[in-house]
Design a protein around this motif. Structure first.
Motif, PDB file in Angstrom:
ATOM      1  N   UNK A 175       0.854  -1.184   0.000  1.00 43.71           N
ATOM      2  CA  UNK A 175       0.000   0.000   0.000  1.00 43.71           C
ATOM      3  C   UNK A 175       0.891   1.235   0.000  1.00 43.71           C
ATOM      4  N   UNK A 176       0.543   2.211  -0.835  1.00 39.34           N
ATOM      5  CA  UNK A 176       1.355   3.427  -0.912  1.00 39.34           C
ATOM      6  C   UNK A 176       1.181   4.302   0.327  1.00 39.34           C
ATOM      7  N   UNK A 177       0.065   4.124   1.031  1.00 40.92           N
ATOM      8  CA  UNK A 177      -0.193   4.946   2.209  1.00 40.92           C
ATOM      9  C   UNK A 177       0.479   4.437   3.468  1.00 40.92           C
ATOM     10  N   UNK A 178       0.346   3.135   3.748  1.00 44.24           N
ATOM     11  CA  UNK A 178       0.849   2.618   5.025  1.00 44.24           C
ATOM     12  C   UNK A 178       1.882   1.505   4.868  1.00 44.24           C
ATOM     13  N   UNK A 179       2.080   0.974   3.673  1.00 47.64           N
ATOM     14  CA  UNK A 179       3.061  -0.080   3.467  1.00 47.64           C
ATOM     15  C   UNK A 179       2.539  -1.471   3.752  1.00 47.64           C
ATOM     16  N   UNK A 180       1.236  -1.591   4.027  1.00 43.56           N
ATOM     17  CA  UNK A 180       0.606  -2.881   4.297  1.00 43.56           C
ATOM     18  C   UNK A 180       0.487  -3.668   2.995  1.00 43.56           C
ATOM     19  N   UNK A 181       0.619  -4.996   3.045  1.00 44.72           N
ATOM     20  CA  UNK A 181       0.457  -5.835   1.861  1.00 44.72           C
ATOM     21  C   UNK A 181      -1.034  -6.017   1.582  1.00 44.72           C
TER      22      UNK A 181
ATOM     23  N   UNK B 145      -8.901  -1.760  -2.187  1.00 44.30           N
ATOM     24  CA  UNK B 145      -8.570  -0.724  -1.215  1.00 44.30           C
ATOM     25  C   UNK B 145      -7.908  -1.364   0.000  1.00 44.30           C
ATOM     26  N   UNK B 146      -6.984  -0.641   0.615  1.00 44.52           N
ATOM     27  CA  UNK B 146      -6.278  -1.137   1.792  1.00 44.52           C
ATOM     28  C   UNK B 146      -7.241  -1.133   2.976  1.00 44.52           C
ATOM     29  N   UNK B 147      -7.419  -2.283   3.642  1.00 44.61           N
ATOM     30  CA  UNK B 147      -8.335  -2.314   4.782  1.00 44.61           C
ATOM     31  C   UNK B 147      -7.784  -1.583   6.003  1.00 44.61           C
ATOM     32  N   UNK B 148      -6.474  -1.368   6.051  1.00 46.08           N
ATOM     33  CA  UNK B 148      -5.854  -0.728   7.204  1.00 46.08           C
ATOM     34  C   UNK B 148      -6.000   0.799   7.169  1.00 46.08           C
ATOM     35  N   UNK B 149      -5.717   1.410   6.005  1.00 45.12           N
ATOM     36  CA  UNK B 149      -5.777   2.874   5.924  1.00 45.12           C
ATOM     37  C   UNK B 149      -6.899   3.388   5.025  1.00 45.12           C
ATOM     38  N   UNK B 150      -7.470   2.531   4.157  1.00 46.84           N
ATOM     39  CA  UNK B 150      -8.595   2.936   3.319  1.00 46.84           C
ATOM     40  C   UNK B 150      -8.225   3.619   2.024  1.00 46.84           C
ATOM     41  N   UNK B 151      -6.956   3.597   1.627  1.00 46.60           N
ATOM     42  CA  UNK B 151      -6.535   4.261   0.409  1.00 46.60           C
ATOM     43  C   UNK B 151      -6.530   3.294  -0.774  1.00 46.60           C
ATOM     44  N   UNK B 152      -6.848   3.828  -1.963  1.00 44.72           N
ATOM     45  CA  UNK B 152      -6.735   3.088  -3.219  1.00 44.72           C
ATOM     46  C   UNK B 152      -6.267   4.064  -4.276  1.00 44.72           C
ATOM     47  N   UNK B 153      -5.133   3.770  -4.873  1.00 48.73           N
ATOM     48  CA  UNK B 153      -4.512   4.611  -5.908  1.00 48.73           C
ATOM     49  C   UNK B 153      -4.326   6.052  -5.438  1.00 48.73           C
ATOM     50  N   UNK B 154      -3.897   6.227  -4.192  1.00 48.90           N
ATOM     51  CA  UNK B 154      -3.579   7.543  -3.659  1.00 48.90           C
ATOM     52  C   UNK B 154      -4.756   8.352  -3.162  1.00 48.90           C
ATOM     53  N   UNK B 155      -5.951   7.778  -3.165  1.00 49.67           N
ATOM     54  CA  UNK B 155      -7.138   8.504  -2.712  1.00 49.67           C
ATOM     55  C   UNK B 155      -7.809   7.745  -1.577  1.00 49.67           C
ATOM     56  N   UNK B 156      -8.387   8.483  -0.633  1.00 53.38           N
ATOM     57  CA  UNK B 156      -9.129   7.885   0.477  1.00 53.38           C
ATOM     58  C   UNK B 156     -10.463   7.399  -0.071  1.00 53.38           C
TER      59      UNK B 156
END
Length: 62
Positions: free
Chosen positions: A31-37, A43-54
């Motif tokens: 993930x570009x936001x938090x580094x989570x796999x 969308x990342x379940x940890x921070x909620x970002x997808x392609x740089x957007x919340x």
């Protein structure tokens, strides 16, 4: 035309077929936001970002 001498056993048949039925591991990216796999195109379940957007608001766990 060639004719088999004996019936192909169930073990031999399933052994041959199982080679092509192997599951591949899913493609994971950081993930570009938090580094989570995370899985691709999700969308990342940890921070909620997808392609740089919340995209989603993740649940705050205490």
């Amino acid at each position: 035309m060639a004719v088999p001498r004996a019936k192909t056993s169930k073990a031999r048949t399933s052994r041959r077929q199982s080679i092509n039925m192997k599951l591949s591991s899913p493609a994971m990216v950081e993930c570009s936001g938090c580094g989570n796999k995370v899985l691709l195109h999700r969308a990342c379940p940890k921070c909620g970002f997808y392609r740089g957007k919340q995209v989603i608001i993740p649940d705050a766990k205490s």
